[in-house]
Design a protein around this motif. Structure first.
Motif, PDB file in Angstrom:
ATOM      1  N   PHE A  97       0.429   0.313  -1.131  1.00 26.91           N
ATOM      2  CA  PHE A  97       0.004   1.668  -1.479  1.00 26.91           C
ATOM      3  C   PHE A  97       0.811   2.686  -0.670  1.00 26.91           C
ATOM      4  CE2 PHE A  97      -3.219  -0.080  -3.966  1.00 26.91           C
ATOM      5  CZ  PHE A  97      -4.004   0.903  -4.545  1.00 26.91           C
ATOM      6  N   GLY A  98       0.999   2.416   0.623  1.00 25.99           N
ATOM      7  CA  GLY A  98       1.768   3.342   1.458  1.00 25.99           C
ATOM      8  C   GLY A  98       3.201   3.481   0.991  1.00 25.99           C
TER       9      GLY A  98
ATOM     10  N   PHE B 153       2.576   7.856   3.543  1.00 25.42           N
ATOM     11  CA  PHE B 153       2.300   6.446   3.791  1.00 25.42           C
ATOM     12  C   PHE B 153       0.875   6.255   4.293  1.00 25.42           C
ATOM     13  CE2 PHE B 153       2.136   2.552   6.210  1.00 25.42           C
ATOM     14  CZ  PHE B 153       2.851   1.659   5.427  1.00 25.42           C
ATOM     15  N   ILE B 154       0.460   7.076   5.234  1.00 23.25           N
ATOM     16  CA  ILE B 154      -0.904   6.970   5.753  1.00 23.25           C
ATOM     17  C   ILE B 154      -1.917   7.270   4.650  1.00 23.25           C
ATOM     18  CG2 ILE B 154      -2.557   8.011   7.359  1.00 23.25           C
ATOM     19  CD1 ILE B 154      -0.224   8.439   9.284  1.00 23.25           C
ATOM     20  N   GLY B 155      -1.619   8.276   3.815  1.00 23.20           N
ATOM     21  CA  GLY B 155      -2.524   8.594   2.714  1.00 23.20           C
ATOM     22  C   GLY B 155      -2.681   7.435   1.748  1.00 23.20           C
ATOM     23  N   GLY B 156      -1.557   6.770   1.408  1.00 21.52           N
ATOM     24  CA  GLY B 156      -1.642   5.612   0.526  1.00 21.52           C
ATOM     25  C   GLY B 156      -2.416   4.460   1.151  1.00 21.52           C
ATOM     26  N   ALA B 157      -2.189   4.213   2.445  1.00 22.60           N
ATOM     27  CA  ALA B 157      -2.894   3.130   3.131  1.00 22.60           C
ATOM     28  C   ALA B 157      -4.393   3.405   3.206  1.00 22.60           C
ATOM     29  CB  ALA B 157      -2.320   2.935   4.529  1.00 22.60           C
ATOM     30  N   VAL B 158      -4.763   4.661   3.470  1.00 26.83           N
ATOM     31  CA  VAL B 158      -6.191   5.017   3.540  1.00 26.83           C
ATOM     32  C   VAL B 158      -6.843   4.867   2.171  1.00 26.83           C
ATOM     33  CG1 VAL B 158      -7.787   6.926   3.939  1.00 26.83           C
ATOM     34  CG2 VAL B 158      -5.919   6.512   5.540  1.00 26.83           C
ATOM     35  N   LEU B 159      -6.126   5.281   1.121  1.00 32.50           N
ATOM     36  CA  LEU B 159      -6.670   5.116  -0.228  1.00 32.50           C
ATOM     37  C   LEU B 159      -6.896   3.646  -0.542  1.00 32.50           C
ATOM     38  CD1 LEU B 159      -7.444   6.248  -3.007  1.00 32.50           C
ATOM     39  CD2 LEU B 159      -5.025   6.152  -3.631  1.00 32.50           C
TER      40      LEU B 159
END
Length: 288
Positions: A176-177, A130-136
């Protein structure tokens, strides 16, 4: 072992007890969210500067003023609603370990030991995805806005309201997350025996098409955001399918009848058992 455990070894509860437990867990989760929102109140300025950074990175020609960071307010309540959304956003992130634990504590008694072991692995992995999607989404936003505003005439000014921009950022990061977590849910369903690999392989083309369709719906009408979401989604779903394939193969090795449906006939040995062999008729030449 306690007396209560001896009386109820399977830890079964009636429906009303489940509802009371759910109410207690939700109450604790709401308290955690409120306390997290208080933390968001004190770090509001810092968080807003971070959320505003993608807009501030736009070229000067595509901003309201030469400094490139002007967002306008069109209503008397806009400032409060923006602040409230930031408080809630920070509160959900800060209190995530606690309300995720409440969810886990409600579901865990229904899981087997093997499923609990996988859940301990997948829960942190879900947070990282989730954090990876939000950062992307955060880094893709500036590229997406640059492309969208690039269609404006040279003499046009970008009057973007503060509420519209914040909604755009929160929706993009949230979608995204969640999109990055969905393939993990597919793997969990496979572990639980609900979604076998055969079903995933059968619907592979539909899943790939749906990934691009969902990415096109929840992202702006430009290709950068759509591809930034759709391509990782397809890769993660393929990894989930590979996991399901390996997990189903392991189950078949441990139990050859694990993949059979309840109404499916298993394959029988063609060789006669010793009892059938001794009771064969005279035409076979065997003793009756």
């Amino acid at each position: 072992m306690t007396a209560r455990r001896r009386e109820n070894p399977e830890a079964r509860m009636p429906l009303m007890e489940h509802l009371r437990e759910l109410r207690g867990r939700l109450t604790k989760a709401m308290i955690a969210l409120i306390l997290g929102g208080v933390v968001g109140y004190f770090v509001y300025d810092i968080v807003w500067e971070i959320l505003k950074a993608p807009y501030c990175s736009l070229p000067e020609s595509e901003a309201v003023d030469p400094e490139g960071c002007s967002l306008i307010v069109t209503g008397p309540f806009d400032a409060f609603f923006v602040a409230f959304k930031v408080w809630a956003f920070v509160g959900a992130l800060v209190s995530a370990p606690f309300w995720l634990y409440q969810l886990w504590a409600f579901v865990a008694p229904a899981l087997h030991n093997r499923e609990k072991k996988y859940a301990f692995i997948f829960a942190p992995l879900a947070g990282l995805l989730f954090i990876g999607g939000a950062v992307l989404a955060y880094f893709v936003t500036s590229l997406a806005l640059t492309m969208l505003f690039g269609f404006l005439p040279e003499d046009a000014l970008t009057f973007l309201t503060i509420g519209e921009y914040l909604d755009y950022m929160v929706v993009m990061m949230g979608m995204f997350g969640l999109g990055f977590v969905l393939p993990l849910l597919v793997a969990l369903l496979n572990i639980a025996g609900i979604l076998p690999h055969a079903a995933i392989a059968k619907w592979r083309r539909v899943i790939i098409f749906a990934s691009f369709a969902v990415a096109a719906i929840i992202t702006p009408a430009e290709p950068i955001s759509m591809l930034a979401l759709a391509v990782p989604l397809v890769i993660l779903f393929e990894l989930a399918e590979l996991f399901a394939f390996l997990n189903d193969r392991r189950k078949r090795r441990e139990d050859p009848y694990a993949g059979l449906d309840d109404d499916e006939i298993s394959e029988l040995d063609e060789e006669l058992s010793p009892l059938e062999d001794t009771e064969a008729g005279p035409e076979t030449g065997k003793r009756t």
